[in-house]
Design a protein around this motif. Structure first.
Motif, mmCIF file in Angstrom:
data_model
loop_
_atom_site.group_PDB
_atom_site.id
_atom_site.type_symbol
_atom_site.label_atom_id
_atom_site.label_comp_id
_atom_site.label_asym_id
_atom_site.label_seq_id
_atom_site.Cartn_x
_atom_site.Cartn_y
_atom_site.Cartn_z
ATOM 1 N N ARG A 52 0.841 -1.214 0.000
ATOM 2 C CA ARG A 52 0.000 0.000 0.000
ATOM 3 C C ARG A 52 0.869 1.254 0.000
ATOM 4 N NH1 ARG A 52 -3.301 -3.027 3.395
ATOM 5 N NH2 ARG A 52 -2.519 -2.101 5.331
ATOM 6 N N GLU A 53 1.929 1.202 0.795
ATOM 7 C CA GLU A 53 2.827 2.359 0.859
ATOM 8 C C GLU A 53 3.476 2.598 -0.505
ATOM 9 O OE1 GLU A 53 6.779 3.796 3.177
ATOM 10 O OE2 GLU A 53 5.671 2.145 4.092
ATOM 11 N N PHE A 54 3.898 1.487 -1.123
ATOM 12 C CA PHE A 54 4.509 1.583 -2.448
ATOM 13 C C PHE A 54 3.511 2.145 -3.451
ATOM 14 C CE2 PHE A 54 5.158 -0.564 -6.590
ATOM 15 C CZ PHE A 54 6.349 0.049 -6.952
ATOM 16 N N ALA A 55 2.304 1.618 -3.419
ATOM 17 C CA ALA A 55 1.281 2.039 -4.376
ATOM 18 C C ALA A 55 0.926 3.509 -4.194
ATOM 19 C CB ALA A 55 0.031 1.172 -4.227
ATOM 20 N N ALA A 56 1.141 4.026 -2.970
ATOM 21 C CA ALA A 56 0.830 5.433 -2.723
ATOM 22 C C ALA A 56 1.878 6.347 -3.324
ATOM 23 C CB ALA A 56 0.708 5.679 -1.218
ATOM 24 N N SER A 57 3.150 5.926 -3.311
ATOM 25 C CA SER A 57 4.176 6.852 -3.812
ATOM 26 C C SER A 57 4.615 6.549 -5.250
ATOM 27 C CB SER A 57 5.385 6.880 -2.874
ATOM 28 O OG SER A 57 5.849 5.585 -2.636
ATOM 29 N N TYR A 58 4.319 5.348 -5.733
ATOM 30 C CA TYR A 58 4.843 5.020 -7.065
ATOM 31 C C TYR A 58 4.305 5.909 -8.195
ATOM 32 C CZ TYR A 58 6.618 2.777 -11.146
ATOM 33 O OH TYR A 58 7.254 2.583 -12.334
ATOM 34 N N PRO A 59 2.985 6.192 -8.232
ATOM 35 C CA PRO A 59 2.491 7.003 -9.368
ATOM 36 C C PRO A 59 3.248 8.315 -9.514
ATOM 37 C CG PRO A 59 0.652 6.072 -8.171
ATOM 38 C CD PRO A 59 1.884 5.744 -7.371
ATOM 39 N N PHE A 60 3.563 8.946 -8.382
ATOM 40 C CA PHE A 60 4.329 10.195 -8.449
ATOM 41 C C PHE A 60 5.728 9.938 -9.017
ATOM 42 C CE2 PHE A 60 7.484 12.819 -6.091
ATOM 43 C CZ PHE A 60 7.273 13.996 -6.789
ATOM 44 N N ALA A 61 6.397 8.901 -8.503
ATOM 45 C CA ALA A 61 7.745 8.582 -8.981
ATOM 46 C C ALA A 61 7.717 8.241 -10.469
ATOM 47 C CB ALA A 61 8.325 7.430 -8.178
ATOM 48 N N HIS A 62 6.669 7.537 -10.887
ATOM 49 C CA HIS A 62 6.542 7.135 -12.284
ATOM 50 C C HIS A 62 6.390 8.362 -13.184
ATOM 51 C CE1 HIS A 62 5.529 3.958 -15.314
ATOM 52 N NE2 HIS A 62 4.934 4.976 -15.910
ATOM 53 N N ARG A 63 5.506 9.247 -12.774
ATOM 54 C CA ARG A 63 5.233 10.447 -13.557
ATOM 55 C C ARG A 63 6.476 11.346 -13.596
ATOM 56 N NH1 ARG A 63 2.439 14.530 -11.515
ATOM 57 N NH2 ARG A 63 2.035 13.281 -9.671
ATOM 58 N N ALA A 64 7.101 11.494 -12.451
ATOM 59 C CA ALA A 64 8.262 12.384 -12.381
ATOM 60 C C ALA A 64 9.406 11.879 -13.260
ATOM 61 C CB ALA A 64 8.730 12.510 -10.934
ATOM 62 N N THR A 65 9.524 10.558 -13.386
ATOM 63 C CA THR A 65 10.660 10.014 -14.137
ATOM 64 C C THR A 65 10.327 9.767 -15.604
ATOM 65 O OG1 THR A 65 10.005 7.833 -13.342
ATOM 66 C CG2 THR A 65 11.758 8.935 -12.137
ATOM 67 N N GLN A 66 9.203 10.336 -16.028
ATOM 68 C CA GLN A 66 8.718 10.097 -17.381
ATOM 69 C C GLN A 66 9.736 10.444 -18.475
ATOM 70 O OE1 GLN A 66 5.004 12.010 -17.713
ATOM 71 N NE2 GLN A 66 4.509 11.156 -19.712
ATOM 72 N N PHE A 67 10.451 11.536 -18.271
ATOM 73 C CA PHE A 67 11.330 11.993 -19.350
ATOM 74 C C PHE A 67 12.808 11.874 -19.006
ATOM 75 C CE2 PHE A 67 7.399 14.469 -19.993
ATOM 76 C CZ PHE A 67 7.048 13.928 -21.225
ATOM 77 N N VAL A 68 13.118 11.104 -17.997
ATOM 78 C CA VAL A 68 14.518 11.123 -17.577
ATOM 79 C C VAL A 68 15.291 9.886 -18.008
ATOM 80 C CG1 VAL A 68 13.934 12.560 -15.607
ATOM 81 C CG2 VAL A 68 14.174 10.113 -15.292
ATOM 82 N N ASP A 69 14.661 9.026 -18.802
ATOM 83 C CA ASP A 69 15.402 7.860 -19.263
ATOM 84 C C ASP A 69 16.263 8.263 -20.451
ATOM 85 O OD1 ASP A 69 16.408 5.463 -19.964
ATOM 86 O OD2 ASP A 69 14.531 4.644 -20.744
ATOM 87 N N SER A 70 17.487 8.677 -20.143
ATOM 88 C CA SER A 70 18.351 9.195 -21.205
ATOM 89 C C SER A 70 18.718 8.092 -22.198
ATOM 90 C CB SER A 70 19.605 9.807 -20.600
ATOM 91 O OG SER A 70 20.173 8.894 -19.692
ATOM 92 N N ALA A 71 18.494 6.840 -21.805
ATOM 93 C CA ALA A 71 18.920 5.743 -22.667
ATOM 94 C C ALA A 71 17.897 5.412 -23.743
ATOM 95 C CB ALA A 71 19.182 4.496 -21.818
ATOM 96 N N SER A 72 16.684 5.967 -23.614
ATOM 97 C CA SER A 72 15.605 5.457 -24.455
ATOM 98 C C SER A 72 15.898 5.573 -25.948
ATOM 99 C CB SER A 72 14.297 6.172 -24.113
ATOM 100 O OG SER A 72 14.465 7.543 -24.322
ATOM 101 N N ALA A 73 16.640 6.605 -26.333
ATOM 102 C CA ALA A 73 16.883 6.768 -27.771
ATOM 103 C C ALA A 73 18.314 6.414 -28.168
ATOM 104 C CB ALA A 73 16.579 8.209 -28.180
ATOM 105 N N ALA A 74 19.094 5.905 -27.218
ATOM 106 C CA ALA A 74 20.510 5.682 -27.509
ATOM 107 C C ALA A 74 20.704 4.531 -28.508
ATOM 108 C CB ALA A 74 21.251 5.382 -26.215
ATOM 109 N N LEU A 75 21.672 4.715 -29.374
ATOM 110 C CA LEU A 75 22.027 3.678 -30.338
ATOM 111 C C LEU A 75 23.508 3.365 -30.192
ATOM 112 C CD1 LEU A 75 20.195 4.991 -33.517
ATOM 113 C CD2 LEU A 75 19.542 3.044 -32.087
#
Lengths: 414, 191
Positions: A52-75
Motif C-alpha cells: 500500500r505504501e509503495f502504491a501510494a508513492s509510485y504514481p508520483f515517482a513514475h510520472r516524475a521520471t517520465q522523461f529522464v530515461d536518457s537511454a531510451s533513444a541511444a544507439l
C-alpha cells in the motif's frame, strides 16, 4: 529488449502467469488494468501494508521520471561493430578498466572567529547638584520638556518605537541543519544592527523550481550553513507581497540573493541558481568580510539581547532604577551598535518618564504633588533623575509651591 | 526487424556472420540496458563490447535452450556487475561523474533572465540526478523496473535475487525518490 523467446533461467514474461502486485502498480501507470488484474491488485493491497505504501508513492515517482530515461533513444556507436570485430579473434585479456571517477572536491570552510572583545570602557556619569531656592536647577531631567507649554513633544518622544530584541534572545541563524529565516526586512535590519552582521536576503517565489531547489539543497549545504552563521538571514516570499512591491523585487531576479550592510546598503547582489561551491564564493564575498570577521559570537549577541530585554521588562514594570542600571551595565560592556543605540534610547526614555512625572506632579494640588513626587522618587531611585525629583520635592516642601525649573549647567551628558 | 531469429540451437555453431546479425539486432538494446545501469555513455560503450565479446568467446558453452536474448542480457548484467565491483574497489562509487553531469544538467546560468531559463530542462536534470543518486542496489532494481520495463520476477531472475528482495528494493527506491522530489511535488507542475 524482446523477451518473446523464453528459456529457463532468463528473464521472460511468459514465465510468470501471475505478475507480482508491484508490477501491477506499475502497469496501472502505463495502461488500463484488466478487471482480473484490478481485482488481483485490490486484494493484494488489502493484505499488504508495504505494498500500500509503495502504491501510494509510485504514481508520483513514475510520472516524475517520465522523461529522464536518457537511454531510451541511444544507439550503439557506428563503429561499435568494427571495434568488436577487431577483438573477436584476439587472445582474451581483461577488459579495460573504467574511467576512474573524480572524487568530489570538498571545499574547506575558512571560518575566522574574531575575539575582538577589548577592555571594557569606563562609563562616567557626571552629575552636579543644583542650588535650590524657589528656583531649582535640575542636572539630569530635560527641563525644556517639563516647561514646554504642552506635552506634545514629550509624548512624541515617548511614543518612539522601542527596540525589542525578544526574538534575538534565543535566535540562531542556523538550527537543525536549516537556516532560520526572518521574514521581514525591517526586523532583519534591526537584528543585523544588533548582531553587528551583514544581512543575507533571499527572495523567492514558492512556485519557482530554482528557488525551491536552492532552499531544499544549496541552502542546506554544510559549508553554506557554516557561513550563514555570519549573517542575519531574511527570506522574502514574493507571493505574499503587494503587487507593487513584488514588481520591485521581481526585477531584481529570483531566486534573489543580496548581502546588505547592517545600515541597509546592498553591498553584493547575486540573483540566480547556484551550486554549493559558487554559492559559498558569493556568500564569502569580500564586501562583507571585514564586518563578519569583527562580528561578536552569537552567544554574546544573545546574552546582550537577554540583558536588554531584562532592562526593558523592568522599565515596563515601572522599576526605573533597575532598568537604568541594566541599560548602563549593557552599555559598559561595549555592545554592538544596534544594542548600544537601544540601551541609550532606554536611558533616554527613563529620563523622559521622569520629565513626565514632574509635569504630572506640577498639575496636581500640593498634597497630591508631594505624594506623586515621593512615589516617583522611589520608582526612579538609582537613576540620576531621582535626585532631581528629590530636589523638586524638597523645594516644594520648603516653599509650599512648585518651584520654577531650570537646567543646571552640568546637566548630565547623555 | 524481420530477420530470422537465431534460435538457441544455432548458437553453438555461431558464425561470424550470424554473430554480426545478432549484434546489429540486439546491440542497441543491450547498450540501453547498460546505459541505464552505468549512467555513463563511455562506460556503457565499453561494457557493450565486453558483453558481446564474452558471448562470442563462450558461444560453445551456451546450452542451446531458449532465446539468446535472455543469455545476452544476463551476460550484460554480469559484465556490468563485475565492472561495478571493480570500480567500487578502486574508489568508492561517487554515483555521479560530476563534470559530465554538470554539462548535461542544463543548469540555468546565474545571470539568465527567468524567462530564458528552461524550467523543464532544469527539472528533468534534477529528477535524473535524484534517480542516479539512489543507493545501490535499490537504484538498479528501480531502473530495471521503471525504464527497462522488467517485471519483479524478471529482475529477480536476472540478478539472482529473491523476488521479495527485488520488491523491497523497488519500493525503497520509490520511497527515496518521492522524498527527494517532495519539494517540487506540491509546488511545481512536474513534466
Amino acid at each position: 529488449m524482446s523477451d518473446a523467446h523464453p528459456h529457463p533461467g532468463a528473464p521472460s514474461s511468459r514465465q510468470e502467469p501471475n505478475p507480482s502486485a508491484y508490477d501491477l502498480v506499475r502497469e496501472a501507470q502505463r495502461r488500463s488494468l484488466s478487471p482480473a488484474e484490478s481485482r488481483a491488485l485490490e486484494s493484494a493491497l488489502a493484505a499488504d501494508a508495504e505494498l500500500r505504501e509503495f502504491a501510494a508513492s509510485y504514481p508520483f515517482a513514475h510520472r516524475a521520471t517520465q522523461f529522464v530515461d536518457s537511454a531510451s533513444a541511444a544507439l550503439a556507436r557506428p563503429d561499435a561493430w568494427t571495434r568488436l570485430a577487431a577483438q573477436m579473434h584476439e587472445p582474451h585479456e581483461p577488459a579495460a578498466p573504467l574511467t576512474p571517477r573524480r572524487p568530489l572536491a570538498l571545499r574547506a570552510a575558512a571560518l575566522l572567529l574574531a575575539s575582538a572583545l577589548g577592555a571594557s570602557a569606563w562609563f562616567a556619569w557626571r552629575a552636579s547638584s543644583g542650588d535650590a531656592a524657589d528656583a531649582v536647577a535640575l542636572p539630569s531631567i530635560d527641563v525644556a520638556l517639563v516647561n514646554a507649554a504642552d506635552s506634545t513633544e514629550l509624548e512624541r518622544a515617548l511614543s518612539q518605537p522601542v527596540a525589542d530584541f525578544q526574538r534575538l534572545r534565543d535566535y540562531a541563524p542556523v538550527r537543525d541543519g536549516e537556516i532560520q529565516w526572518l521574514d521581514s526586512l525591517d526586523e532583519g535590519l534591526a537584528l543585523a544592527q544588533a548582531a553587528d552582521r551583514p544581512m543575507l536576503l533571499f527572495g523567492m517565489y514558492t512556485t519557482c523550481p530554482w528557488c525551491i531547489e536552492m532552499q531544499a539543497q544549496g541552502l542546506r549545504d554544510e559549508t553554506v550553513l557554516a557561513l550563514a552563521e555570519e549573517f542575519v538571514p531574511v527570506r522574502i516570499v514574493y507571493d505574499d507581497l503587494a503587487p507593487e512591491v513584488v514588481a520591485k523585487f521581481h526585477e531584481r531576479g529570483y531566486p534573489l540573493f543580496e548581502l546588505w550592510s547592517p545600515s541597509g546598503e546592498i553591498v553584493h547582489a547575486f540573483p540566480g541558481h547556484f551550486d554549493a561551491a559558487s554559492f559559498v564564493e558569493h556568500l564569502d564575498h569580500v564586501s562583507t568580510a571585514e564586518r563578519r570577521r569583527s562580528a561578536p559570537p552569537w552567544e554574546r549577541v544573545r546574552s546582550m539581547a537577554e540583558q536588554h530585554q531584562a532592562a526593558l521588562a523592568a522599565e515596563r514594570e515601572g522599576r526605573f532604577g533597575a532598568a537604568y542600571a541594566e541599560f548602563q551595565t549593557l552599555l559598559r560592556e561595549q555592545p554592538t551598535d544596534g544594542i548600544a543605540r537601544a540601551a541609550r534610547a532606554g536611558l533616554e526614555r527613563i529620563g523622559l518618564r521622569a520629565a513626565a512625572a514632574l509635569r504630572e506632579a506640577r498639575s496636581l494640588d500640593l498634597d497630591s504633588a508631594q505624594r506623586a513626587l515621593a512615589s516617583a522618587q522611589a520608582s526612579f531611585e538609582g537613576t540620576p533623575f531621582a535626585r532631581d525629583l528629590a530636589l523638586v520635592r524638597a523645594s516644594l516642601e520648603m516653599h509650599q509651591s512648585f518651584p520654577t525649573l531650570s537646567a543646571a549647567d552640568a546637566r548630565a551628558d547623555r | 526487424m524481420n530477420a530470422p531469429r537465431i534460435s538457441a540451437s544455432h548458437v553453438a555453431g555461431l558464425s561470424t556472420h550470424q554473430f554480426r546479425e545478432l549484434f546489429e539486432r540486439e546491440g542497441s538494446n543491450v547498450l540501453r540496458f547498460l546505459l541505464r545501469l552505468t549512467r555513463n555513455r563511455s562506460d556503457a560503450d565499453d561494457l557493450l563490447q565486453e558483453t558481446f565479446l564474452t558471448v562470442w568467446r563462450k558461444r560453445d558453452q551456451f546450452e542451446g535452450r531458449g532465446a539468446i536474448e535472455g543469455w545476452l542480457k544476463r551476460t550484460a548484467w554480469r559484465t556490468y556487475l563485475n565492472a561495478r565491483t571493480l570500480r567500487e574497489r578502486r574508489s568508492r562509487l561517487a554515483a555521479l561523474d560530476d563534470e559530465q553531469r554538470a554539462q548535461e544538467a542544463a543548469e540555468p546560468p546565474a545571470d539568465a533572465g527567468i524567462e530564458q531559463r528552461d524550467a523543464h530542462a532544469f527539472l528533468t536534470a534534477k529528477i535524473r540526478a535524484a534517480v542516479d543518486e539512489l543507493p545501490e542496489p535499490a537504484r538498479e532494481a528501480f531502473v530495471l523496473f521503471r525504464f527497462e520495463g522488467l517485471t519483479c520476477a524478471q529482475i529477480a531472475s536476472l540478478t539472482d535475487t529473491p523476488l521479495k528482495t527485488v520488491e523491497t528494493r523497488v519500493a525503497r527506491a520509490t520511497k527515496l525518490l518521492a522524498e527527494r522530489l517532495r519539494p517540487f511535488r506540491d509546488n511545481v507542475p512536474l513534466p
